[in-house]
Design a protein around this motif. Structure first.
Motif, PDB file in Angstrom:
ATOM      1  N   TRP A  81      21.956   1.605  15.644  1.00  0.00           N
ATOM      2  CA  TRP A  81      21.497   1.364  14.280  1.00  0.00           C
ATOM      3  C   TRP A  81      22.379   2.157  13.319  1.00  0.00           C
ATOM      4  CZ3 TRP A  81      18.205  -1.822  11.871  1.00  0.00           C
ATOM      5  CH2 TRP A  81      17.807  -1.508  10.571  1.00  0.00           C
TER       6      TRP A  81
ATOM      7  N   TYR B 171      15.804  -7.915  11.422  1.00  0.00           N
ATOM      8  CA  TYR B 171      16.735  -6.960  10.834  1.00  0.00           C
ATOM      9  C   TYR B 171      18.031  -7.684  10.495  1.00  0.00           C
ATOM     10  CZ  TYR B 171      13.287  -4.294  13.352  1.00  0.00           C
ATOM     11  OH  TYR B 171      12.085  -3.827  13.824  1.00  0.00           O
ATOM     12  N   ASP B 172      18.894  -7.035   9.727  1.00  0.00           N
ATOM     13  CA  ASP B 172      20.234  -7.578   9.527  1.00  0.00           C
ATOM     14  C   ASP B 172      21.240  -6.451   9.393  1.00  0.00           C
ATOM     15  OD1 ASP B 172      20.744  -6.820   6.811  1.00  0.00           O
ATOM     16  OD2 ASP B 172      19.764  -8.617   6.074  1.00  0.00           O
ATOM     17  N   HIS B 173      22.519  -6.841   9.499  1.00  0.00           N
ATOM     18  CA  HIS B 173      23.615  -5.868   9.482  1.00  0.00           C
ATOM     19  C   HIS B 173      24.177  -5.634   8.084  1.00  0.00           C
ATOM     20  CE1 HIS B 173      23.609  -5.739  13.801  1.00  0.00           C
ATOM     21  NE2 HIS B 173      23.815  -7.032  13.888  1.00  0.00           N
ATOM     22  N   GLY B 174      23.537  -6.183   7.061  1.00  0.00           N
ATOM     23  CA  GLY B 174      23.967  -5.931   5.696  1.00  0.00           C
ATOM     24  C   GLY B 174      24.994  -6.905   5.161  1.00  0.00           C
TER      25      GLY B 174
ATOM     26  N   ARG C 232      24.261   0.727   6.777  1.00  0.00           N
ATOM     27  CA  ARG C 232      24.583  -0.686   6.716  1.00  0.00           C
ATOM     28  C   ARG C 232      23.390  -1.569   7.100  1.00  0.00           C
ATOM     29  NH1 ARG C 232      28.374  -2.071  11.175  1.00  0.00           N
ATOM     30  NH2 ARG C 232      26.409  -2.350  12.223  1.00  0.00           N
ATOM     31  N   ASP C 233      22.755  -1.260   8.228  1.00  0.00           N
ATOM     32  CA  ASP C 233      21.662  -2.101   8.725  1.00  0.00           C
ATOM     33  C   ASP C 233      20.421  -1.950   7.859  1.00  0.00           C
ATOM     34  OD1 ASP C 233      23.251  -2.888  10.886  1.00  0.00           O
ATOM     35  OD2 ASP C 233      22.610  -1.189  12.093  1.00  0.00           O
ATOM     36  N   ARG C 234      19.583  -2.996   7.856  1.00  0.00           N
ATOM     37  CA  ARG C 234      18.343  -2.905   7.092  1.00  0.00           C
ATOM     38  C   ARG C 234      17.223  -3.684   7.776  1.00  0.00           C
ATOM     39  NH1 ARG C 234      16.796  -6.921   3.306  1.00  0.00           N
ATOM     40  NH2 ARG C 234      18.077  -8.756   3.582  1.00  0.00           N
ATOM     41  N   VAL C 235      16.002  -3.249   7.489  1.00  0.00           N
ATOM     42  CA  VAL C 235      14.804  -3.904   8.007  1.00  0.00           C
ATOM     43  C   VAL C 235      14.477  -5.075   7.098  1.00  0.00           C
ATOM     44  CG1 VAL C 235      12.349  -3.619   8.496  1.00  0.00           C
ATOM     45  CG2 VAL C 235      13.938  -1.721   8.936  1.00  0.00           C
TER      46      VAL C 235
ATOM     47  N   PRO D  15      22.294   3.413   9.650  1.00  0.00           N
ATOM     48  CA  PRO D  15      21.430   3.509   8.473  1.00  0.00           C
ATOM     49  C   PRO D  15      22.157   3.231   7.160  1.00  0.00           C
ATOM     50  CG  PRO D  15      21.863   5.688   9.360  1.00  0.00           C
ATOM     51  CD  PRO D  15      22.438   4.695  10.330  1.00  0.00           C
TER      52      PRO D  15
ATOM     53  N   ARG E  78      14.273  -0.265  14.786  1.00  0.00           N
ATOM     54  CA  ARG E  78      14.067  -1.592  15.385  1.00  0.00           C
ATOM     55  C   ARG E  78      12.917  -1.579  16.376  1.00  0.00           C
ATOM     56  NH1 ARG E  78      20.386  -2.690  16.638  1.00  0.00           N
ATOM     57  NH2 ARG E  78      20.151  -0.562  17.373  1.00  0.00           N
TER      58      ARG E  78
ATOM     59  N   GLN F  84       9.357  -5.629   9.434  1.00  0.00           N
ATOM     60  CA  GLN F  84       9.067  -4.679  10.505  1.00  0.00           C
ATOM     61  C   GLN F  84       7.904  -5.166  11.365  1.00  0.00           C
ATOM     62  OE1 GLN F  84      10.274  -2.762  12.574  1.00  0.00           O
ATOM     63  NE2 GLN F  84      10.563  -0.852  11.434  1.00  0.00           N
TER      64      GLN F  84
END
Length: 160
Positions: free
Chosen positions: A139, A96-99, A143-146, A141, A90, A149
């Motif tokens: 963060w 970003y989002d939490h999936g 679940r979360d995604r960019v 990895p 981040r 950026q």
């Protein structure tokens, strides 16, 4: 989501992490809810552990000794390394989002601390609903995604 509901969901999924103090915690907590003892996240599978050793209980993968120190020495991350793991990729200005649906957010500021008291670091975000929030959720990895950026070294990232 409250601590209780996040913990219940984590226990149902078998992803809660136990702290040496005896409390259980949701996987996205970077410190124990009860004693504030820090946790670490496995670089391979994203499992959160309060163990002083680098061996992951889920995937049995060891993080490099130069990152965490030898087993005799225990957990030896510097503050900067710890925060880098918590913040993840981040950056200020990034999205970003939490999936899960409608979980997108924009990072407005990152205060890397250290700060006295809790939280020891924090991130300021604006959710899709327009509400600005401050939190110290690490963060994940797995679940979360960019989404988009931001360039390196954006404004408002606090001190390294």
């Amino acid at each position: 989501m409250t601590y209780e509901s996040a913990l219940a969901a984590a226990k149902r999924a078998g992803r809660a992490w136990g702290c040496p103090c005896g409390e259980d915690n949701p996987p996205h907590y970077d410190a124990c809810h009860a004693c504030q003892g820090p946790s670490w996240t496995c670089a391979s599978c994203g499992t959160v552990s309060s163990s002083a050793w680098s061996s992951c209980r889920e995937c049995d993968n060891n993080m490099p000794g130069e990152l965490l120190g030898g087993r005799e020495e225990g957990f030896e991350m510097t503050w900067q390394e710890f925060i880098a793991l918590q913040v993840g990729p981040r950056r200020v200005g990034g999205r970003y989002d939490h999936g899960y649906p409608d979980s997108g957010y924009e990072v407005l500021a990152i205060d890397r601390g250290p700060r006295t008291g809790w939280p020891s670091w924090q991130i300021t975000v604006r959710g899709r609903d327009g509400e600005v929030r401050e939190h110290c959720t690490s963060w994940d990895p797995g679940r979360d995604r960019v989404v988009a950026q931001a360039p390196v070294g954006g404004p408002g990232e606090g001190h390294a």
